[in-house]
Enzyme design. Sequence first.
Site, PDB file in Angstrom:
ATOM      1  N   HIS A 206     -11.945   2.006  15.803  1.00 27.17           N
ATOM      2  CA  HIS A 206     -10.794   2.832  16.152  1.00 27.17           C
ATOM      3  C   HIS A 206     -10.733   4.170  15.423  1.00 27.17           C
ATOM      4  CE1 HIS A 206      -9.207   1.391  12.338  1.00 27.17           C
ATOM      5  NE2 HIS A 206      -8.431   2.441  12.374  1.00 27.17           N
TER       6      HIS A 206
HETATM    7  C1  UD1 Z   1      -3.819   4.968  12.608  1.00 32.32           C
HETATM    8  C2  UD1 Z   1      -4.132   5.513  11.217  1.00 32.32           C
HETATM    9  C3  UD1 Z   1      -5.326   4.775  10.628  1.00 32.32           C
HETATM   10  C4  UD1 Z   1      -5.153   3.263  10.718  1.00 32.32           C
HETATM   11  C5  UD1 Z   1      -4.857   2.892  12.165  1.00 32.32           C
HETATM   12  C6  UD1 Z   1      -4.683   1.415  12.402  1.00 32.32           C
HETATM   13  C7  UD1 Z   1      -3.505   7.865  10.939  1.00 32.32           C
HETATM   14  C8  UD1 Z   1      -4.034   9.251  10.812  1.00 32.32           C
HETATM   15  N1  UD1 Z   1      -4.426   6.927  11.260  1.00 32.32           N
HETATM   16  O1  UD1 Z   1      -4.902   5.300  13.454  1.00 32.32           O
HETATM   17  O2  UD1 Z   1      -5.478   5.159   9.268  1.00 32.32           O
HETATM   18  O3  UD1 Z   1      -6.346   2.629  10.294  1.00 32.32           O
HETATM   19  O4  UD1 Z   1      -3.663   3.570  12.567  1.00 32.32           O
HETATM   20  O5  UD1 Z   1      -4.631   1.154  13.790  1.00 32.32           O
HETATM   21  O6  UD1 Z   1      -2.336   7.635  10.779  1.00 32.32           O
HETATM   22  N2  UD1 Z   1      -1.827   4.034  20.776  1.00 32.32           N
HETATM   23  C9  UD1 Z   1      -1.302   3.224  21.765  1.00 32.32           C
HETATM   24  N3  UD1 Z   1      -0.415   2.248  21.403  1.00 32.32           N
HETATM   25  C10 UD1 Z   1      -0.051   2.048  20.118  1.00 32.32           C
HETATM   26  C11 UD1 Z   1      -0.587   2.880  19.124  1.00 32.32           C
HETATM   27  C12 UD1 Z   1      -1.477   3.851  19.444  1.00 32.32           C
HETATM   28  O7  UD1 Z   1      -1.615   3.367  22.925  1.00 32.32           O
HETATM   29  O8  UD1 Z   1       0.758   1.134  19.875  1.00 32.32           O
HETATM   30  C13 UD1 Z   1      -2.813   5.069  21.151  1.00 32.32           C
HETATM   31  C14 UD1 Z   1      -2.211   6.414  21.437  1.00 32.32           C
HETATM   32  O9  UD1 Z   1      -2.866   6.949  22.539  1.00 32.32           O
HETATM   33  C15 UD1 Z   1      -2.536   7.223  20.191  1.00 32.32           C
HETATM   34  C16 UD1 Z   1      -3.838   6.614  19.736  1.00 32.32           C
HETATM   35  O10 UD1 Z   1      -3.738   5.218  20.094  1.00 32.32           O
HETATM   36  O11 UD1 Z   1      -2.656   8.583  20.476  1.00 32.32           O
HETATM   37  C17 UD1 Z   1      -4.048   6.688  18.260  1.00 32.32           C
HETATM   38  O12 UD1 Z   1      -2.915   6.237  17.529  1.00 32.32           O
HETATM   39  P1  UD1 Z   1      -2.572   6.910  16.117  1.00 32.32           P
HETATM   40  O13 UD1 Z   1      -1.350   6.336  15.568  1.00 32.32           O
HETATM   41  O14 UD1 Z   1      -2.656   8.385  16.253  1.00 32.32           O
HETATM   42  O15 UD1 Z   1      -3.799   6.537  15.191  1.00 32.32           O
HETATM   43  P2  UD1 Z   1      -4.708   5.259  15.051  1.00 32.32           P
HETATM   44  O16 UD1 Z   1      -6.026   5.573  15.654  1.00 32.32           O
HETATM   45  O17 UD1 Z   1      -4.058   3.985  15.462  1.00 32.32           O
END
Ligand code: UD1
Length: 361
Positions: A206
């Site tokens: 991820h």
């Molecule tokens: C975040 C953390 C990372 C952690 C990870 C655990 C930051 C910079 N990164 O990364 O350190 O290891 O969480 O998962 O804070 N999305 C969904 N549903 C959700 C959550 C996310 O669809 O419930 C999708 C969205 O399109 C979003 C993308 O995942 O844009 C990324 O989510 P984001 O919170 O930006 O970062 P993670 O990659 O989850």
Amino acid sequence: MKIATVVGARPQFIKAAAISRRLRAGAHPGLGEVIIHTGQHYDDNMSASFFTELGIPEPALNLGVGSGTQAEQTGRIMAALERALADVAPDLVLVYGDTNSTLAGALVAAKAALPLAHVEAGLRSFRPGMAEEVNRVVTDRLADMLFCPTEAARMNLAAEGRADAAHVVGDVMFDVFRHSAADLPADAILGEYGLATRKYALATIHRAENTDDPARLEVVLRALDQIGATLPLILPLHPRTRAAMARWRLAPKRLRIVEPQPYRRMLALLTRSAALLTDSGGMQKEAYFAAVPCVTLRDETEWVETVAAGWNRLAPPSLGADAIVSSALCAIGNRPAAAPAPIYGDGDAAGRILDIIAARV
Ligand code: UD1
């Protein structure tokens, strides 16, 4: 004393469970907790299911910020959290790990002159421009209490002049693992997927560095697919990775792709696997706790002890798919003879953290 716990992303719910459970056990009657969920993660299987399963009290507030660029997400959390903390009026703000929710919590608390505690302090990748590294470095600079999982983390803080605020307490993820690992429904879950103990591999991907570069993601997926030719490989897919795979039409044929798993199901899949391939920080440790060889799909790791102990090896995707496959097969074929040493504490990091917080009031 009122503690405002700020959480937002999946690994933070797991970490927060340790302290929430300890508080509910009643050993610290002077301490109370208000949980504020930033809404960074919002899908049921990335958020709500962890609260239910780990018995974490419902958040008092959900800021509902959702996704965005680094700056948008951090900024939205800051704006909403500033109002929330003014209402809650806590005596201390508690943040976990290295996400944008951690950074936003730290900045807002520091500017409101609220005492700030950081759990999982002192971890470093030394990788410039990595979002999580920026979040950790800034948070550790601002926090009044720095709770380190290991001595290596404390030494990183000492090198930055923060030894005065650092306490080595052990790892809260080990607390939660110890509490949950006893009666995992592993037979049922393996039966459901048609898997046999130590005859399959588990993978997670991820990190932005792997998902946001199509060439790199293609290499990682091709490597996993090749491993899948030797033994079944099960991949619980993070929504960020699912979106990237759809965007670039990457659809490896041999992978067993499943939804993000609840905590105990994931632990069950992990503990019976032959090896874990991951770019997650938390899962490298969980593999170590469970004595499962790990291959880390990154150029570096913050969890250096797991590599030194022989239970984790780095397989940078820049070296190509064949190098990842060799690392995985080598990890599966050469389990270390000695069981993992207990380097992440005794399973009560949360108790130690609360003792230190209580002594400060
Ligand atoms: C975040 C953390 C990372 C952690 C990870 C655990 C930051 C910079 N990164 O990364 O350190 O290891 O969480 O998962 O804070 N999305 C969904 N549903 C959700 C959550 C996310 O669809 O419930 C999708 C969205 O399109 C979003 C993308 O995942 O844009 C990324 O989510 P984001 O919170 O930006 O970062 P993670 O990659 O989850």
